[in-house]
Design a protein around this motif. Sequence first.
Motif, PDB file in Angstrom:
ATOM      1  N   MET A   1     -11.747 -10.462  -4.662  1.00  0.00           N
ATOM      2  CA  MET A   1     -10.448  -9.909  -5.052  1.00  0.00           C
ATOM      3  C   MET A   1      -9.265 -10.785  -4.572  1.00  0.00           C
ATOM      4  SD  MET A   1     -10.296  -6.844  -6.586  1.00  0.00           S
ATOM      5  CE  MET A   1     -11.055  -5.260  -6.738  1.00  0.00           C
ATOM      6  N   VAL A 150       3.005  -0.855  -1.654  1.00  0.00           N
ATOM      7  CA  VAL A 150       1.938  -0.530  -2.617  1.00  0.00           C
ATOM      8  C   VAL A 150       2.311   0.670  -3.489  1.00  0.00           C
ATOM      9  CG1 VAL A 150      -0.469   0.243  -2.816  1.00  0.00           C
ATOM     10  CG2 VAL A 150       0.125  -1.577  -1.208  1.00  0.00           C
ATOM     11  N   ARG A 151       2.746   1.754  -2.846  1.00  0.00           N
ATOM     12  CA  ARG A 151       2.988   2.998  -3.593  1.00  0.00           C
ATOM     13  C   ARG A 151       4.257   2.946  -4.444  1.00  0.00           C
ATOM     14  NH1 ARG A 151      -1.431   4.678  -1.842  1.00  0.00           N
ATOM     15  NH2 ARG A 151      -1.890   3.997  -3.934  1.00  0.00           N
ATOM     16  N   TYR A 157      -2.941  -4.937  -3.101  1.00  0.00           N
ATOM     17  CA  TYR A 157      -3.249  -5.060  -1.672  1.00  0.00           C
ATOM     18  C   TYR A 157      -3.129  -6.528  -1.239  1.00  0.00           C
ATOM     19  CZ  TYR A 157      -5.226  -0.273  -1.614  1.00  0.00           C
ATOM     20  OH  TYR A 157      -5.413   1.087  -1.679  1.00  0.00           O
ATOM     21  N   ARG A 168      -6.019  -8.683   3.354  1.00  0.00           N
ATOM     22  CA  ARG A 168      -6.112  -7.655   2.318  1.00  0.00           C
ATOM     23  C   ARG A 168      -6.796  -6.404   2.871  1.00  0.00           C
ATOM     24  NH1 ARG A 168      -9.710  -5.943  -0.914  1.00  0.00           N
ATOM     25  NH2 ARG A 168      -9.095  -5.011  -2.905  1.00  0.00           N
ATOM     26  N   LYS A 172      -5.580  -2.511   3.128  1.00  0.00           N
ATOM     27  CA  LYS A 172      -6.402  -1.385   2.658  1.00  0.00           C
ATOM     28  C   LYS A 172      -6.421  -0.287   3.721  1.00  0.00           C
ATOM     29  CE  LYS A 172     -11.174  -0.446   1.338  1.00  0.00           C
ATOM     30  NZ  LYS A 172     -12.535  -0.982   1.348  1.00  0.00           N
ATOM     31  N   VAL A 175      -2.826   1.313   4.074  1.00  0.00           N
ATOM     32  CA  VAL A 175      -2.489   2.182   2.938  1.00  0.00           C
ATOM     33  C   VAL A 175      -3.327   3.459   2.987  1.00  0.00           C
ATOM     34  CG1 VAL A 175      -2.551   2.374   0.414  1.00  0.00           C
ATOM     35  CG2 VAL A 175      -1.687   0.307   1.471  1.00  0.00           C
ATOM     36  N   PHE A 176      -4.596   3.319   3.373  1.00  0.00           N
ATOM     37  CA  PHE A 176      -5.422   4.521   3.484  1.00  0.00           C
ATOM     38  C   PHE A 176      -4.860   5.463   4.537  1.00  0.00           C
ATOM     39  CE2 PHE A 176      -8.683   6.646   6.077  1.00  0.00           C
ATOM     40  CZ  PHE A 176      -9.017   7.649   5.182  1.00  0.00           C
TER      41      PHE A 176
ATOM     42  N   ALA B  15      -8.324   3.372  -1.861  1.00  0.00           N
ATOM     43  CA  ALA B  15      -8.546   2.084  -2.542  1.00  0.00           C
ATOM     44  C   ALA B  15      -9.231   2.310  -3.888  1.00  0.00           C
ATOM     45  CB  ALA B  15      -9.388   1.163  -1.667  1.00  0.00           C
ATOM     46  N   ASP B  18      -6.588   3.330  -6.210  1.00  0.00           N
ATOM     47  CA  ASP B  18      -5.712   2.175  -6.479  1.00  0.00           C
ATOM     48  C   ASP B  18      -6.433   1.078  -7.259  1.00  0.00           C
ATOM     49  OD1 ASP B  18      -3.367   3.118  -5.303  1.00  0.00           O
ATOM     50  OD2 ASP B  18      -3.937   2.418  -3.306  1.00  0.00           O
ATOM     51  N   ASP B  19      -7.690   1.315  -7.603  1.00  0.00           N
ATOM     52  CA  ASP B  19      -8.496   0.334  -8.318  1.00  0.00           C
ATOM     53  C   ASP B  19      -8.581  -0.985  -7.544  1.00  0.00           C
ATOM     54  OD1 ASP B  19     -10.138  -0.434 -10.365  1.00  0.00           O
ATOM     55  OD2 ASP B  19      -8.537  -1.139 -11.672  1.00  0.00           O
ATOM     56  N   GLU B  20      -8.793  -0.856  -6.240  1.00  0.00           N
ATOM     57  CA  GLU B  20      -8.848  -2.034  -5.373  1.00  0.00           C
ATOM     58  C   GLU B  20     -10.234  -2.226  -4.743  1.00  0.00           C
ATOM     59  OE1 GLU B  20      -6.673  -4.402  -4.459  1.00  0.00           O
ATOM     60  OE2 GLU B  20      -4.707  -3.727  -5.120  1.00  0.00           O
ATOM     61  N   LEU B  21     -11.231  -1.533  -5.294  1.00  0.00           N
ATOM     62  CA  LEU B  21     -12.590  -1.681  -4.745  1.00  0.00           C
ATOM     63  C   LEU B  21     -13.397  -2.677  -5.565  1.00  0.00           C
ATOM     64  CD1 LEU B  21     -13.799   1.939  -3.817  1.00  0.00           C
ATOM     65  CD2 LEU B  21     -12.935   0.172  -2.294  1.00  0.00           C
TER      66      LEU B  21
END
Lengths: 189, 160
Positions: A1, A150-151, A157, A168, A172, A175-176, B15, B18-21
């Motif tokens: 990613m 992010v939001r 990310y 990154r 994650k 943000v979580f 995630a 957020d489509d980040e996985l």
Amino acid sequence: MEEKKVLKPDPDAELMLRAATGDEAAFMELFKRYAPALVGFADRFFRNRAIAEEMAQEIFIKVYRARRSYEQRSRFTTWLYTIATRTCLNELRRGVHRNITKPLDDGEVSAKVQVTEGAEENLLGRQMAEKIKNVLDGLPDKQRAAFILVRFEGKSYSEAGQILGVTRSAVKSLVFRSTDTLRRQLQQE
Amino acid sequence: MSAKKCEKIQSELVAYLDDELEETQRKLVESHLSECDSCSMALAQLKQTMMQVSALPATAPSDEFLLRFEKRLEKEKTTPLRALVAWLARPRVLVGTAVATTFLLLIFLVLAIRPGSTAVTNTSEMAVAGHLDLFSDYEAIKNLDILEDMEFIEALDEDA
């Protein structure tokens, strides 16, 4: 990613490179494109339009001062939001503007945003907005910054990581934790 | 479902939304969600929270915002020290200044370590003392934050 190093064409970066050679019109074009969004961005931190405008101006003055040394190593907006985030976080750390809160004013609401119709719904919407903002105010600075990027700003990310100077996977996690804190707090009420 | 497994999956849900996985992680989450009510409920709550957040309006600038910035920018351009520092901060000028400073420092050191160099040192001290007023120059001190900005900008380049 992870983002590849090959940069896509970036018209904003081209404007900035023109600004670097003294093209004032190019600089003002960038200001007009991004300063309004930066007011919204800074307001997520300070909840005060006057301070948010001051921050957005400060950010663009820093861009102006740095224009000659600008090099296109990343997208222009990544560079801009790096300056913006650091400026806002530094100001927050100074503590001068912390905890200045002001109820949402209709006049400050962007025309682009659809406001809930009906007085009762509008009131509920305002109360919800206040709750969310109060929870965000209580988050640690880095969680809050990651959440806002992010939001609200729609950053990936990976880009948020570049802006915050973290990995990154760190984004994650930030943000979580911030989103989950918000979920728990809203569920309690 | 074990609590530990659910805890692990729930830490991936934001995630996921957020489509980040990565593909494999996404499939793992979806497989777990299909058979876990507790995690499915957490997912629904997170989705609702994220929708409430995305509905928050953004603050727009006032009508005077652009005008005020134009005035501030004009002030920025007309501050001579700022212009000088901006010029000095240019990479070529910085390298040139560094080379010249090193050269002058070397000359100073060579002269200073020579026997009977007291006169040189005294002369240098007298020169500094004669211009002490420069060190108390308010404008110079007031604009010292520019140097912080320069460090900040250099740090940005390193980060990028």
